[in-house]
Write an enzyme that holds these catalytic residues in place. Structure first.
Site, PDB file in Angstrom:
ATOM      1  N   GLN A   1      -7.900  -8.299  -6.308  1.00 15.89           N
ATOM      2  CA  GLN A   1      -9.273  -8.143  -6.333  1.00 15.89           C
ATOM      3  C   GLN A   1      -9.775  -7.170  -7.325  1.00 15.89           C
ATOM      4  OE1 GLN A   1     -11.826  -8.127  -2.628  1.00 15.89           O
ATOM      5  NE2 GLN A   1     -11.718  -6.006  -3.022  1.00 15.89           N
TER       6      GLN A   1
ATOM      7  N   HIS B   1     -11.004   3.724   3.016  1.00 17.83           N
ATOM      8  CA  HIS B   1     -12.485   3.529   2.505  1.00 17.83           C
ATOM      9  C   HIS B   1     -13.166   4.890   2.264  1.00 17.83           C
ATOM     10  CE1 HIS B   1     -12.290  -0.192   5.212  1.00 17.83           C
ATOM     11  NE2 HIS B   1     -12.493  -0.671   3.987  1.00 17.83           N
TER      12      HIS B   1
ATOM     13  N   ASP C   1      -6.161  -3.637  -2.893  1.00 19.38           N
ATOM     14  CA  ASP C   1      -6.466  -5.208  -3.084  1.00 19.38           C
ATOM     15  C   ASP C   1      -6.365  -5.308  -4.554  1.00 19.38           C
ATOM     16  OD1 ASP C   1      -7.754  -6.207  -0.546  1.00 19.38           O
ATOM     17  OD2 ASP C   1      -8.391  -4.201  -0.778  1.00 19.38           O
TER      18      ASP C   1
ATOM     19  N   GLY D   1     -10.236  -0.168  -4.200  1.00 21.33           N
ATOM     20  CA  GLY D   1      -8.934   0.357  -3.782  1.00 21.33           C
ATOM     21  C   GLY D   1      -7.843  -0.356  -4.506  1.00 21.33           C
ATOM     22  N   GLN D   2      -6.733   0.162  -4.814  1.00 23.07           N
ATOM     23  CA  GLN D   2      -5.457  -0.579  -5.344  1.00 23.07           C
ATOM     24  C   GLN D   2      -4.807  -1.415  -4.191  1.00 23.07           C
ATOM     25  OE1 GLN D   2      -2.200   1.889  -6.789  1.00 23.07           O
ATOM     26  NE2 GLN D   2      -1.037   0.223  -6.167  1.00 23.07           N
TER      27      GLN D   2
ATOM     28  N   GLN E   1     -16.393 -15.379   1.347  1.00 23.64           N
ATOM     29  CA  GLN E   1     -14.941 -15.015   0.865  1.00 23.64           C
ATOM     30  C   GLN E   1     -14.166 -15.273   1.594  1.00 23.64           C
ATOM     31  OE1 GLN E   1     -16.111 -10.752   0.036  1.00 23.64           O
ATOM     32  NE2 GLN E   1     -13.797 -10.445   0.782  1.00 23.64           N
TER      33      GLN E   1
ATOM     34  N   SER F   1      -5.684  -0.590   6.727  1.00 23.03           N
ATOM     35  CA  SER F   1      -6.610  -1.996   6.547  1.00 23.03           C
ATOM     36  C   SER F   1      -7.427  -2.292   7.969  1.00 23.03           C
ATOM     37  CB  SER F   1      -5.786  -3.194   6.420  1.00 23.03           C
ATOM     38  OG  SER F   1      -6.432  -4.417   6.703  1.00 23.03           O
TER      39      SER F   1
ATOM     40  N   GLY G   1     -16.863  -2.979   6.210  1.00 22.75           N
ATOM     41  CA  GLY G   1     -16.742  -2.054   7.452  1.00 22.75           C
ATOM     42  C   GLY G   1     -15.523  -1.991   8.023  1.00 22.75           C
ATOM     43  N   ALA G   2     -15.533  -1.768   9.326  1.00 24.74           N
ATOM     44  CA  ALA G   2     -14.468  -1.191  10.089  1.00 24.74           C
ATOM     45  C   ALA G   2     -13.752  -0.189   9.295  1.00 24.74           C
ATOM     46  CB  ALA G   2     -13.526  -2.366  10.508  1.00 24.74           C
TER      47      ALA G   2
HETATM   48  P1  AMP Z   1     -12.765  -3.858   2.496  1.00 17.68           P
HETATM   49  O1  AMP Z   1     -13.560  -3.404   3.686  1.00 17.68           O
HETATM   50  O2  AMP Z   1     -11.212  -4.570   3.183  1.00 17.68           O
HETATM   51  O3  AMP Z   1     -13.209  -5.167   1.671  1.00 17.68           O
HETATM   52  O4  AMP Z   1     -12.382  -2.837   1.444  1.00 17.68           O
HETATM   53  C1  AMP Z   1     -13.395  -2.068   0.845  1.00 17.68           C
HETATM   54  C2  AMP Z   1     -12.789  -1.392  -0.516  1.00 17.68           C
HETATM   55  O5  AMP Z   1     -11.820  -0.315   0.176  1.00 17.68           O
HETATM   56  C3  AMP Z   1     -11.944  -2.122  -1.393  1.00 17.68           C
HETATM   57  O6  AMP Z   1     -12.005  -1.763  -2.738  1.00 17.68           O
HETATM   58  C4  AMP Z   1     -10.512  -1.938  -0.976  1.00 17.68           C
HETATM   59  O7  AMP Z   1      -9.591  -1.983  -1.980  1.00 17.68           O
HETATM   60  C5  AMP Z   1     -10.833  -0.531  -0.393  1.00 17.68           C
HETATM   61  N1  AMP Z   1      -9.564  -0.141   0.590  1.00 17.68           N
HETATM   62  C6  AMP Z   1      -8.996  -0.793   1.609  1.00 17.68           C
HETATM   63  N2  AMP Z   1      -7.965  -0.351   2.203  1.00 17.68           N
HETATM   64  C7  AMP Z   1      -7.686   0.650   1.483  1.00 17.68           C
HETATM   65  C8  AMP Z   1      -6.495   1.646   1.578  1.00 17.68           C
HETATM   66  N3  AMP Z   1      -5.738   1.692   2.410  1.00 17.68           N
HETATM   67  N4  AMP Z   1      -6.595   2.737   0.655  1.00 17.68           N
HETATM   68  C9  AMP Z   1      -7.540   2.729  -0.365  1.00 17.68           C
HETATM   69  N5  AMP Z   1      -8.759   1.902  -0.466  1.00 17.68           N
HETATM   70  C10 AMP Z   1      -8.494   0.862   0.505  1.00 17.68           C
END
Ligand code: AMP
Length: 281
Positions: free
Chosen positions: A155, A37, A152, A149-150, A61, A188, A31-32
């Site tokens: 991950q 995303h 991470d 997303g790259q 996590q 982020s 989220g957020a």
């Molecule tokens: P998160 O909500 O931070 O767990 O991210 C969810 C997904 O979005 C993960 O696969 C992240 O790698 C991807 N993600 C986060 N930030 C970005 C970004 N700036 N650009 C592309 N994908 C992202």
């Protein structure tokens, strides 16, 4: 967009769609939501007939309880944004819905050395928690394509390994580029937590990755790495790591042959907020 809070409801919705040969794309998130995303959602919308996004801040996590407590939540805005990009389904489970009464009895996922280097080293238990939640989510959604997303980078490697461990041959892992703000800062959810002064400094992480990319030469890599780390120190960052690594394995590269594909990875604190970024060379 249909919002599912119950696992069984999402399962039966997807079973109905799959019976009609729907291709399912899945974007797991905490989220957020931001444009990074949404770029994953948009990719899935192009490739698949049904796009499912999940929002679940996974407690297992987080190695740092304060980070968990302060993780941003903007659920109403998230829903509006997902609707605007045409996401078909949102899975919004409670912790109890995912784990029942017990978050502690997970199996150990054999992800090898990836668990102990870089993010794994500085966030003990983090990737086991990621695997724990992802194995449950993947079992529920059984996607044809999983979008990550790259940003991470490690991950992505861990989840790729997890998909293999789970024997999910039908699921393709799709990795999308990092979306950045105009000044280079990787988008982020944690960026919301930066104060004005920190936000102004934050692009220095990306700049340090670019610095390494520009100055890297064949031979030993430590001096350019140290220069980049010093630049971050001087700007008030506390750096966990800034490292030149093999793009395939993430193992540290101390001497570069000038050919091997590399990734420069960094994790650094600005105040209380830990930011990560990477750049493929
Ligand atoms: P998160 O909500 O931070 O767990 O991210 C969810 C997904 O979005 C993960 O696969 C992240 O790698 C991807 N993600 C986060 N930030 C970005 C970004 N700036 N650009 C592309 N994908 C992202």
């Amino acid at each position: 967009m249909i919002i599912f809070k119950k696992t069984e409801d999402l399962r039966s919705y997807l079973a109905g769609k799959k019976a009609k040969n729907a291709q399912v794309g899945f974007i797991p998130t905490m989220g957020a939501l931001h444009a990074g995303h949404l770029s994953l959602v948009e990719k899935s919308r192009k490739d698949s007939s049904i796009t499912v996004c999940s929002i679940f801040v996974n407690p297992t996590q987080f190695n740092d309880p304060k980070d968990f407590e302060k993780y941003p939540s903007t659920i109403e805005g998230d829903i509006t944004q997902l609707e605007a990009v045409g996401c078909e389904a949102l899975f919004l489970p409670s912790t109890r819905e995912i784990y029942g009464d017990d978050t502690g009895t997970e199996p150990h996922f054999e992800i090898g050395y990836l668990e102990h280097i870089l993010e794994g080293k500085y966030r003990p238990g983090h990737f086991q928690g990621v695997c724990q939640v992802m194995s449950l989510l993947l079992d529920i959604v059984q996607p044809d394509r999983l979008y990550l997303g790259q940003k991470d980078y490690q991950q992505c490697m861990v989840i790729d390994r997890l998909v293999e461990l789970l024997g999910m041959r039908e699921t393709r892992v799709m990795i999308a580029p990092t979306l950045r703000e105009a000044d280079g800062l990787a988008m982020s959810s944690r960026n919301i937590r930066l104060n004005k002064e920190e936000r102004a400094k934050a692009p220095a992480i990306y700049e340090s990755l670019l610095y390494i990319k520009e100055h890297l030469e064949k031979g030993e890599t430590s001096s350019v790495e140290n220069q980049a780390r010093t630049k971050l120190d001087q700007r008030g960052f506390r750096t966990d790591y800034i490292e030149i690594a093999d793009a395939e394995t993430l193992q540290s590269v101390e001497v570069w042959d000038g050919k091997r594909k590399l990734v420069i990875v960094a994790a650094s604190f600005l105040g209380e907020v830990r930011l990560i970024d990477n750049l493929i060379v």
